[in-house]
Design a protein around this motif. Sequence first.
Motif, PDB file in Angstrom:
ATOM      1  N   GLY A 134     -10.609 -23.634  39.962  1.00 21.83           N
ATOM      2  CA  GLY A 134     -11.960 -23.242  39.588  1.00 21.83           C
ATOM      3  C   GLY A 134     -12.938 -23.275  40.734  1.00 21.83           C
ATOM      4  O   GLY A 134     -14.035 -22.731  40.644  1.00 21.83           O
ATOM      5  N   ALA A 135     -12.565 -23.968  41.816  1.00 23.88           N
ATOM      6  CA  ALA A 135     -13.358 -24.053  43.053  1.00 23.88           C
ATOM      7  C   ALA A 135     -14.587 -24.942  42.930  1.00 23.88           C
ATOM      8  O   ALA A 135     -14.979 -25.582  43.895  1.00 23.88           O
ATOM      9  CB  ALA A 135     -13.770 -22.673  43.554  1.00 23.88           C
ATOM     10  N   GLY A 136     -15.210 -24.999  41.761  1.00 27.04           N
ATOM     11  CA  GLY A 136     -16.469 -25.730  41.638  1.00 27.04           C
ATOM     12  C   GLY A 136     -16.302 -27.167  41.175  1.00 27.04           C
ATOM     13  O   GLY A 136     -15.354 -27.514  40.473  1.00 27.04           O
ATOM     14  N   SER A 137     -17.253 -28.028  41.584  1.00 25.93           N
ATOM     15  CA  SER A 137     -17.308 -29.393  41.064  1.00 25.93           C
ATOM     16  C   SER A 137     -17.840 -29.386  39.641  1.00 25.93           C
ATOM     17  O   SER A 137     -18.518 -28.437  39.215  1.00 25.93           O
ATOM     18  CB  SER A 137     -18.205 -30.259  41.950  1.00 25.93           C
ATOM     19  OG  SER A 137     -17.653 -30.428  43.231  1.00 25.93           O
ATOM     20  N   VAL A 138     -17.543 -30.438  38.901  1.00 25.59           N
ATOM     21  CA  VAL A 138     -17.902 -30.514  37.486  1.00 25.59           C
ATOM     22  C   VAL A 138     -18.541 -31.865  37.194  1.00 25.59           C
ATOM     23  O   VAL A 138     -18.157 -32.890  37.771  1.00 25.59           O
ATOM     24  CB  VAL A 138     -16.643 -30.325  36.605  1.00 25.59           C
ATOM     25  CG1 VAL A 138     -16.896 -30.746  35.169  1.00 25.59           C
ATOM     26  CG2 VAL A 138     -16.181 -28.875  36.652  1.00 25.59           C
ATOM     27  N   PHE A 139     -19.530 -31.858  36.311  1.00 29.09           N
ATOM     28  CA  PHE A 139     -20.099 -33.099  35.795  1.00 29.09           C
ATOM     29  C   PHE A 139     -19.464 -33.379  34.447  1.00 29.09           C
ATOM     30  O   PHE A 139     -19.480 -32.530  33.547  1.00 29.09           O
ATOM     31  CB  PHE A 139     -21.614 -32.977  35.634  1.00 29.09           C
ATOM     32  CG  PHE A 139     -22.262 -34.167  34.967  1.00 29.09           C
ATOM     33  CD1 PHE A 139     -22.291 -35.408  35.591  1.00 29.09           C
ATOM     34  CD2 PHE A 139     -22.834 -34.045  33.707  1.00 29.09           C
ATOM     35  CE1 PHE A 139     -22.878 -36.510  34.974  1.00 29.09           C
ATOM     36  CE2 PHE A 139     -23.433 -35.132  33.085  1.00 29.09           C
ATOM     37  CZ  PHE A 139     -23.452 -36.361  33.728  1.00 29.09           C
ATOM     38  N   LEU A 140     -18.879 -34.578  34.288  1.00 33.79           N
ATOM     39  CA  LEU A 140     -18.385 -35.045  32.998  1.00 33.79           C
ATOM     40  C   LEU A 140     -19.444 -35.950  32.407  1.00 33.79           C
ATOM     41  O   LEU A 140     -19.671 -37.066  32.896  1.00 33.79           O
ATOM     42  CB  LEU A 140     -17.067 -35.812  33.166  1.00 33.79           C
ATOM     43  CG  LEU A 140     -16.596 -36.614  31.940  1.00 33.79           C
ATOM     44  CD1 LEU A 140     -16.322 -35.701  30.752  1.00 33.79           C
ATOM     45  CD2 LEU A 140     -15.364 -37.456  32.272  1.00 33.79           C
ATOM     46  N   GLY A 141     -20.132 -35.475  31.383  1.00 35.30           N
ATOM     47  CA  GLY A 141     -21.134 -36.287  30.706  1.00 35.30           C
ATOM     48  C   GLY A 141     -20.469 -37.157  29.658  1.00 35.30           C
ATOM     49  O   GLY A 141     -19.808 -36.653  28.748  1.00 35.30           O
ATOM     50  N   VAL A 142     -20.625 -38.464  29.788  1.00 36.42           N
ATOM     51  CA  VAL A 142     -19.972 -39.404  28.872  1.00 36.42           C
ATOM     52  C   VAL A 142     -20.859 -39.729  27.676  1.00 36.42           C
ATOM     53  O   VAL A 142     -20.394 -39.810  26.544  1.00 36.42           O
ATOM     54  CB  VAL A 142     -19.582 -40.691  29.626  1.00 36.42           C
ATOM     55  CG1 VAL A 142     -19.060 -41.748  28.665  1.00 36.42           C
ATOM     56  CG2 VAL A 142     -18.537 -40.386  30.696  1.00 36.42           C
TER      57      VAL A 142
END
Length: 361
Positions: A134-142
């Motif tokens: 996907g190339a992009g960074s991701v935020f995992l919201g908990v």
Amino acid sequence: MNLYLLDEKRDKNLVVTAKAVRSVRTVGRATWRGFDIAPSAEPQIRVKGASAYYPFRLRPETMGWCFSGLAGLGRRGRVQVSFVAPGTAEPLWTPVVMEVDADVATPVLLPWRLDAPTMQSQPLDLLIHVTPKGAGSVFLGVHKALDRSQVIALCKGRGVEIGPGANPQIKPAADVDVSYIEQMPPEEWRRLYDAKGKIGVDESLWDRYRVGDAHELPVDDESLDFIFTSHVFEHLANPLKHLELWGRKLRKGGRIVAIVPDLAGAKDYAADLSTLGELVGEYDAGIMEPGATHYARYAALRNIKDGGKDMLANRFSIHAHFYTHANMAQLLEEAVRRFGFSGYAIVHTDNHKDFYFSVVK
């Protein structure tokens, strides 16, 4: 499950690589706590034995977590969520694969299957993997952040805070006359729990402390506008009786306000929820302090070999019961039905470390 808190506490069942870093971000209009995750060839987060823990064992479609791409860092990310055998990385069946965009809260789906191998005999690990594809960074919201100030704002007039320790949350003000109920004077509390002075004590409040127990508040009946507790209610045996006794201390329109650890967001995730039948049984039996059954359950949860006998002998403070907003609503409905309260309210969000409730007389 509050992965943010578990990482902060270095919980042994959570493995987080250097590619995942705790962060707080705004997604849409909500503030979330979670992780910034950079793409990697290997999974960035592993929850060991996840399928055995609450609320995974309820087999929910989603945990209340969200994914969002990070603007300026590829914007779009690709995430794989899978169940694997303990210590392995190969999905046992088809994982969930999600494409996520920046500033869009996409619910994290879980890949349950009816024909999956049994998870009771061998709890499975959960893997979260932001892939390089996907190339992009991701935020995992908990979890979304709750605002505790809304709780403090309810505590006006004359009232008590039960079990504040050295740092009360309700402070005296022009419209707040508060006393603090502890089982020992503040000087003794500091000697036992803060001998090195790391917590800090506001000695100007010491004349407001009163020695007493939660079930025997040293105040007159119908004399209070509020009763406040924070991370105390879960320590109490017979919560129904405590609510009944506290209600007697309130004036008409007064309220009980409490902050309670949420099983879905606290370190007690391996515990079972307390049932209404269990709580009613304690009320009928007149139990007022945690006993051998409570200590044995707590010891099993913490893998304490003597079954909690030493803790019981020393009256060690334990969580006597375990709550989420759901079983708390059942308890409060029972209290309203039995004791004449006019109603209750609960504020919660998935996976937060605690939730708030209020009960009005």
